[in-house]
Design an enzyme around this catalytic site. Structure first.
Site, PDB file in Angstrom:
ATOM      1  N   GLU A 188       9.939 -14.454  19.047  1.00  0.00           N
ATOM      2  CA  GLU A 188      11.440 -14.010  18.924  1.00  0.00           C
ATOM      3  C   GLU A 188      11.930 -13.897  17.771  1.00  0.00           C
ATOM      4  OE1 GLU A 188      14.491 -15.922  22.209  1.00  0.00           O
ATOM      5  OE2 GLU A 188      13.125 -17.228  21.381  1.00  0.00           O
ATOM      6  N   ASP A 210      11.067 -24.838  27.580  1.00  0.00           N
ATOM      7  CA  ASP A 210      10.339 -24.119  26.425  1.00  0.00           C
ATOM      8  C   ASP A 210       8.970 -23.365  27.003  1.00  0.00           C
ATOM      9  OD1 ASP A 210      12.422 -25.250  24.886  1.00  0.00           O
ATOM     10  OD2 ASP A 210      11.162 -27.081  24.401  1.00  0.00           O
ATOM     11  N   ASP A 256       7.636 -19.855  21.478  1.00  0.00           N
ATOM     12  CA  ASP A 256       9.105 -20.161  21.614  1.00  0.00           C
ATOM     13  C   ASP A 256       9.317 -21.166  20.585  1.00  0.00           C
ATOM     14  OD1 ASP A 256      11.764 -20.157  22.849  1.00  0.00           O
ATOM     15  OD2 ASP A 256      10.977 -22.547  23.044  1.00  0.00           O
TER      16      ASP A 256
END
Ligand SMILES: [Zn+2]
Length: 408
Positions: free
Chosen positions: A275, A356, A190
């Site tokens: 991501e 997170d 992340d």
């Protein structure tokens, strides 16, 4: 062991003699001149006559320019970097026609990167010594790390950064190898705001040491530059040089740090899931802007891309609409909202999450869902706009130019 052939750039500092520095500065100037004149000529041909000029026509123009009294000095430097400048311009136009890039712009004396590219006919690499065309002596290169055994560079790029430092980058064929990671090993990453990145293992990676202090130095140097009056040429140049030096140090340290981090992630895992952040959109959000630019997310992603390619790992990119923060990784319940300032929360199922770490776990799960489906099989549509929540990344060929400075 995973083995593949790739082109890899190896970049080193070097210390030119006064004569070499003069020769290279002259070459940089000629490269810029030729690029700008060719751009001018192509622009006129297009706007006045709707003509597309190709590389051969530009090459003929260059020959003609050298024969004029005014531009005879172009013959004094090696012709190869000048031809390479025309090739780069050709590439810039190809990108423009394909709508991948804006119309090419002129290279400015102060702002544009000073560099010259030599192909194999214009340099000699023998017994660990690199000699460029028009030079009697080899360059005093600091070989800070080894070239691959038997490496024969195909292209050599010489550059000087805004801090005045000289670099040479050698493009070589290489066969990187790395032991296989444990079967089934996978990590979700992340891109963070408070931490640089957070891993699905719960590990938080913070920004490199010294970065905050260097940032303060940079801000001070920039304020100092802004205060210099436009008429004050010498002091302005000095202030600009200082800004360049601090900036170069920040970028170097960050790159080293990201190389170490990405190598570790790729070494330890068969599958890496990230991501797909649209960094350009995020930069509009001023609160996020600093964190994102500090984090060098784009740089990190490109390192992960080529390292996964080299070492036969799988990189999965999760769609940016995937609700990684709003989903409970324990029970799968989707919250309707999750404001940015909420760092920790407890789900109705009783699990307390670090924001997170929870996001990283969800990213990993989404990525593994794709790999389990196998190639070409799309997971269920579950996100706004009817897009699939996950897409399989087609990893582009590894970068081989100056941007890639692998440390393996
Ligand atoms: Zn839950």
């Amino acid at each position: 062991m995973a083995t593949i052939h790739v082109k890899r750039a190896f970049k080193y500092r070097f210390y030119p003699t006064d004569a070499q520095a003069a020769e290279l500065s002259r070459t940089f100037g000629c490269v810029r001149k030729v690029y700008n004149m060719a751009l001018q000529a192509r622009t006129e041909a297009w706007t006045l006559r709707r003509e597309r000029v190709n590389y051969n026509a530009m090459s003929a123009m260059l020959t003609a320019w050298k024969k004029t009294e005014e531009l005879a000095y172009l013959s004094e430097v090696s012709s190869v970097p000048l031809q390479q400048a025309l090739r780069h311009l050709q590439g810039a136009f190809a990108n423009f026609w394909a709508r991948r890039a804006k119309y090419p712009t002129f290279k400015s004396r102060k702002r544009s990167r000073k560099s010259a590219e030599y192909t194999s006919s214009a340099f000699r690499f023998r017994d660990g010594e690199l000699t460029l065309a028009k030079m009697a002596e080899p360059l005093a290169v600091v070989w800070s790390r080894q070239l691959p055994e038997g490496a024969a560079p195909s292209t050599v790029t010489v550059s000087q950064d805004s801090a005045g430092r000289w670099f040479v980058s050698l493009l070589c064929e290489d066969r990187p190898t790395m032991p296989n990671a444990p079967a089934g090993s996978a990590v979700g990453i992340d891109a963070g705001i408070t931490a640089l990145v957070t891993l699905s293992t719960g590990e938080k990676v913070t920004n490199p040491r010294h970065e905050r202090r260097d940032r303060e130095r940079l801000a001070r140097a920039q304020r100092n530059l802004a205060r210099k009056a436009p008429g004050d040429g010498a002091n302005r140049a000095k202030a600009r040089f200082k800004v360049g030096r601090v900036y170069a140090r920040i970028a170097d340290r960050r790159r080293d740090f990201l190389h170490e981090l990405t190598t570790r992630l790729v070494r330890d895992n068969q599958v890496v899931v990230i991501e797909d952040l649209a960094v350009r959109n995020m930069l509009k959000n001023r609160r996020l802007a600093r964190a994102i630019s500090d984090a060098g997310w784009t740089e990190m992603r490109s390192m992960l891309e080529y390292k996964c390619e080299w070492y036969g790992r799988e990189l999965v990119v999760v769609d940016r609409w995937f609700p990684s923060s709003k989903l409970c990784s324990a029970c799968g319940i989707l919250r309707s909202e999750m404001p940015l300032n909420v760092r920790e929360w407890t789900c109705d199922c009783g699990t307390t999450h670090d924001r997170d770490v929870n996001a990283a776990k969800n990213i990993l799960a989404a990525g593994l869902a794709v790999t389990a489906c196998g190639d070409g099989v799309r997971p269920q549509r579950s996100t706004p706009g009817g897009q699939s929540s996950v897409k399989q990344e087609v990893v582009p060929p590894p970068r081989t130019r100056a941007a890639a400075q692998p440390r393996g």
